[in-house]
Design an enzyme around this catalytic site. Structure first.
Site, short mmCIF file in Angstrom:
data_model
loop_
_atom_site.label_atom_id
_atom_site.label_comp_id
_atom_site.label_asym_id
_atom_site.label_seq_id
_atom_site.Cartn_x
_atom_site.Cartn_y
_atom_site.Cartn_z
N LYS A 182 2.65 -3.78 11.07
CA LYS A 182 1.32 -3.94 11.67
C LYS A 182 1.48 -4.48 13.07
O LYS A 182 2.49 -5.12 13.40
CB LYS A 182 0.46 -4.91 10.86
CG LYS A 182 -1.03 -4.67 11.00
CD LYS A 182 -1.51 -3.52 10.12
CE LYS A 182 -2.98 -3.23 10.33
NZ LYS A 182 -3.49 -2.29 9.32
N LYS B 167 0.84 -1.21 0.00
CA LYS B 167 0.00 0.00 0.00
C LYS B 167 0.88 1.26 0.00
O LYS B 167 0.63 2.20 -0.75
CB LYS B 167 -0.90 -0.02 1.25
CG LYS B 167 -2.05 0.95 1.18
CD LYS B 167 -2.86 0.91 2.45
CE LYS B 167 -3.46 -0.46 2.70
NZ LYS B 167 -4.28 -0.50 3.92
P1 NAD Z 1 -13.72 -0.17 13.15
O1 NAD Z 1 -13.33 -0.97 14.33
O2 NAD Z 1 -13.97 1.28 13.33
O3 NAD Z 1 -15.03 -0.82 12.48
C1 NAD Z 1 -15.14 -2.17 12.14
C2 NAD Z 1 -16.60 -2.44 11.83
O4 NAD Z 1 -16.73 -3.76 11.31
C3 NAD Z 1 -17.50 -2.36 13.07
O5 NAD Z 1 -18.69 -1.65 12.73
C4 NAD Z 1 -17.84 -3.82 13.34
O6 NAD Z 1 -19.09 -3.99 13.98
C5 NAD Z 1 -17.87 -4.34 11.91
N1 NAD Z 1 -17.84 -5.80 11.82
C6 NAD Z 1 -17.07 -6.68 12.48
N2 NAD Z 1 -17.42 -7.94 12.15
C7 NAD Z 1 -18.42 -7.82 11.23
C8 NAD Z 1 -19.21 -8.74 10.51
N3 NAD Z 1 -19.03 -10.06 10.67
N4 NAD Z 1 -20.15 -8.28 9.65
C9 NAD Z 1 -20.34 -6.95 9.49
N5 NAD Z 1 -19.63 -6.03 10.16
C10 NAD Z 1 -18.70 -6.47 11.01
O7 NAD Z 1 -12.61 -0.43 12.06
P2 NAD Z 1 -12.20 0.47 10.81
O8 NAD Z 1 -11.07 1.32 11.21
O9 NAD Z 1 -13.40 1.05 10.18
O10 NAD Z 1 -11.60 -0.66 9.87
C11 NAD Z 1 -12.42 -1.47 9.03
C12 NAD Z 1 -11.56 -2.09 7.94
O11 NAD Z 1 -10.90 -1.04 7.25
C13 NAD Z 1 -10.45 -3.02 8.45
O12 NAD Z 1 -10.24 -4.03 7.49
C14 NAD Z 1 -9.25 -2.11 8.52
O13 NAD Z 1 -8.04 -2.83 8.46
C15 NAD Z 1 -9.50 -1.28 7.29
N6 NAD Z 1 -8.79 -0.02 7.27
C16 NAD Z 1 -9.00 0.94 8.22
C17 NAD Z 1 -8.29 2.11 8.15
C18 NAD Z 1 -8.52 3.24 9.11
O14 NAD Z 1 -7.88 4.30 8.95
N7 NAD Z 1 -9.43 3.12 10.06
C19 NAD Z 1 -7.32 2.31 7.14
C20 NAD Z 1 -7.13 1.32 6.20
C21 NAD Z 1 -7.88 0.15 6.27
#
Ligand code: NAD
Length: 421
Positions: free
Chosen positions: A105, A93
């Site tokens: 990570k 990335k």
């Molecule tokens: P977060 O913890 O804020 O949210 C995660 C969400 O996923 C929650 O609403 C949770 O209830 C939901 N979830 C978990 N299991 C689930 C299921 N079985 N079905 C439906 N929903 C489910 O996390 P985030 O920061 O929003 O990250 C989400 C994804 O994005 C991850 O893969 C993370 O690695 C990726 N990501 C996040 C960022 C960031 O800056 N926050 C950056 C790059 C990638």
């Protein structure tokens, strides 16, 4: 490592991309293994006076292009394999976006929802105590990920400052603004994906009013829903770990966010404003134009990929589509904007935060958005061109694009870099 490890499955993408380039096999060998993965057992005192321990890891996958960069996840199912795979994706990335970073990570195997705020703070500080020799502003720079947030980054930055005896804001990104965080970091992941979709809308023949389904309603999911709804698109379905809701006329995004802020599931809004209950597992098969996985990895797999009706998938989550499902989607003609490009807005604004911390001069939110949009559009366009020129999927194109940059850096380092451990 078992035959089916997540990392093995992720490495398929590397081999695929390498097949389109003439690359020194040493480069591929170097990128197949994490440089270092450190494990610790964090022992904290619980509010009731008992002691409890939690497994934790920090992986520095590859630092050829700069200090390793990557979030810290708090999740009960985290494993060393997952951490290494996420760090591998971070390596690519950062290369996709041309950021001067390698990939890293971290994770703690914990369900943070079962801890009090004070316990969560002790655990966050224990993580930094355990890994303070591994992280560093020029070595390895953590950030938030699933179930971690700016409050946790603030505690971690404070603990690090206490250990080294001085403020070192650039050691961690995603901090609260009051501790040197960047404006625009909070919605950066979703905003980057949003800029990308908007930029490629014509090429992808997207309509002005798309029906959108969002899986996962945390940081990434909530912000993409808000940004797209504000542009006139309809959010027809969302889910979280407890359930989901749908509404063909468009869900009320504010109502969904209010429910989450009150500690409830999106499912709790069913019965209000036309919201209907939707089992979380049915979300991917909902009739829509754009599907946005924003939860966890491998949630789109052989068992549900065929049910997808969207014409475009924007991978805000990391690794939400298994390689088998990816091949099925390509066959069905579903375009996928791949994670290492689509969700790279988060690490890009983290990079901006690191730059601002180091220069001690802070940007306006407009400057942050403008720089983010420029980079998303530049790299998105370049990957689009590779995909057309080589007749490959956008994912393979993104890996080719990143691998070229990684290979150049690995070769520029000379052979010595292959032997440091
Ligand atoms: P977060 O913890 O804020 O949210 C995660 C969400 O996923 C929650 O609403 C949770 O209830 C939901 N979830 C978990 N299991 C689930 C299921 N079985 N079905 C439906 N929903 C489910 O996390 P985030 O920061 O929003 O990250 C989400 C994804 O994005 C991850 O893969 C993370 O690695 C990726 N990501 C996040 C960022 C960031 O800056 N926050 C950056 C790059 C990638």
């Amino acid at each position: 490592m078992s035959q089916d490890s997540l990392l093995d499955r992720a490495l398929v993408r590397l081999d695929e991309a390498a097949g389109h380039l003439s690359i020194d096999p040493d480069v591929i060998e170097k990128l197949k293994y994490a440089r270092e993965t450190t494990k610790a057992r964090l022992m904290i005192r619980m509010d009731d006076g008992s002691r409890k321990s939690f497994l934790a890891w920090r992986c520095r996958y590859d630092d050829t292009r700069g200090p390793t960069k990557g979030g810290i996840r708090f999740h009960p199912d985290s494993t060393a394999d997952e951490v290494e795979t996420l760090a591998f994706w971070m390596t690519f990335k950062c290369a996709v976006m041309s950021l001067p970073y390698g990939g890293g990570k971290g994770a703690v195997q914990v369900d943070p929802r079962k801890l009090s705020k004070a316990e969560l703070e002790r655990l966050s500080r224990a993580y930094i105590q355990a890994f303070s020799r591994i992280i560093g502003a020029d070595r390895d720079i953590p950030a938030p990920d699933v179930y971690t947030n700016s409050m946790i980054m603030g505690w971690m930055a404070d603990e690090y400052a206490q250990i080294v005896g001085q403020a070192e804001p650039a050691v961690i990104t995603g901090k609260p603004i009051a501790l040197g965080g960047s404006l625009g970091r909070n919605d950066a992941t979703a905003r980057g994906g949003y800029y990308l979709v908007r930029h490629l809308a014509q090429d992808l023949s997207l309509s002005q009013t798309m029906r959108v389904a969002v899986q996962g309603f945390g940081n990434a999911g909530q912000h993409i829903a808000s940004l797209l709804a504000a542009d006139g698109h309809k959010i027809v379905a969302v889910s979280d770990s407890q359930g989901g809701v749908r509404c063909d006329a468009g869900l009320h995004v504010d109502m969904l966010i209010d429910a989450k802020n009150a500690g409830r599931s999106v499912a709790s809004t069913a019965g209000q404003g036309g919201h209907e209950t939707l089992p979380a597992d049915d979300l991917v098969g909902v009739a829509c134009d754009l599907l946005v996985p924003s939860a966890l990895e491998s949630m789109i797999h052989e068992g549900n990929a065929d049910s997808i009706k969207a014409k475009l998938v924007l991978e805000l989550a990391n690794g939400p589509i298994t390689p088998e499902a990816d091949a099925m989607l390509a066959k069905k003609g579903v375009a996928v904007l791949p994670d290492i490009l689509a969700n790279a807005g988060g690490v890009t604004v983290s990079y901006f935060e690191w730059v601002q911390n180091r220069q001690g001069f802070y940007w306006t939110v407009e400057e942050v958005y403008d720089r983010l949009r420029t980079i998303m559009e530049r790299e998105g366009r370049a990957i689009w061109s590779v995909s057309r020129d080589k007749n490959v999927t956008l994912r393979t194109a993104a890996y080719i694009h990143a691998l070229k940059r990684l290979a150049e850096a690995i070769e520029a380092h000379g052979t010595q870099s292959f032997f440091v451990s």
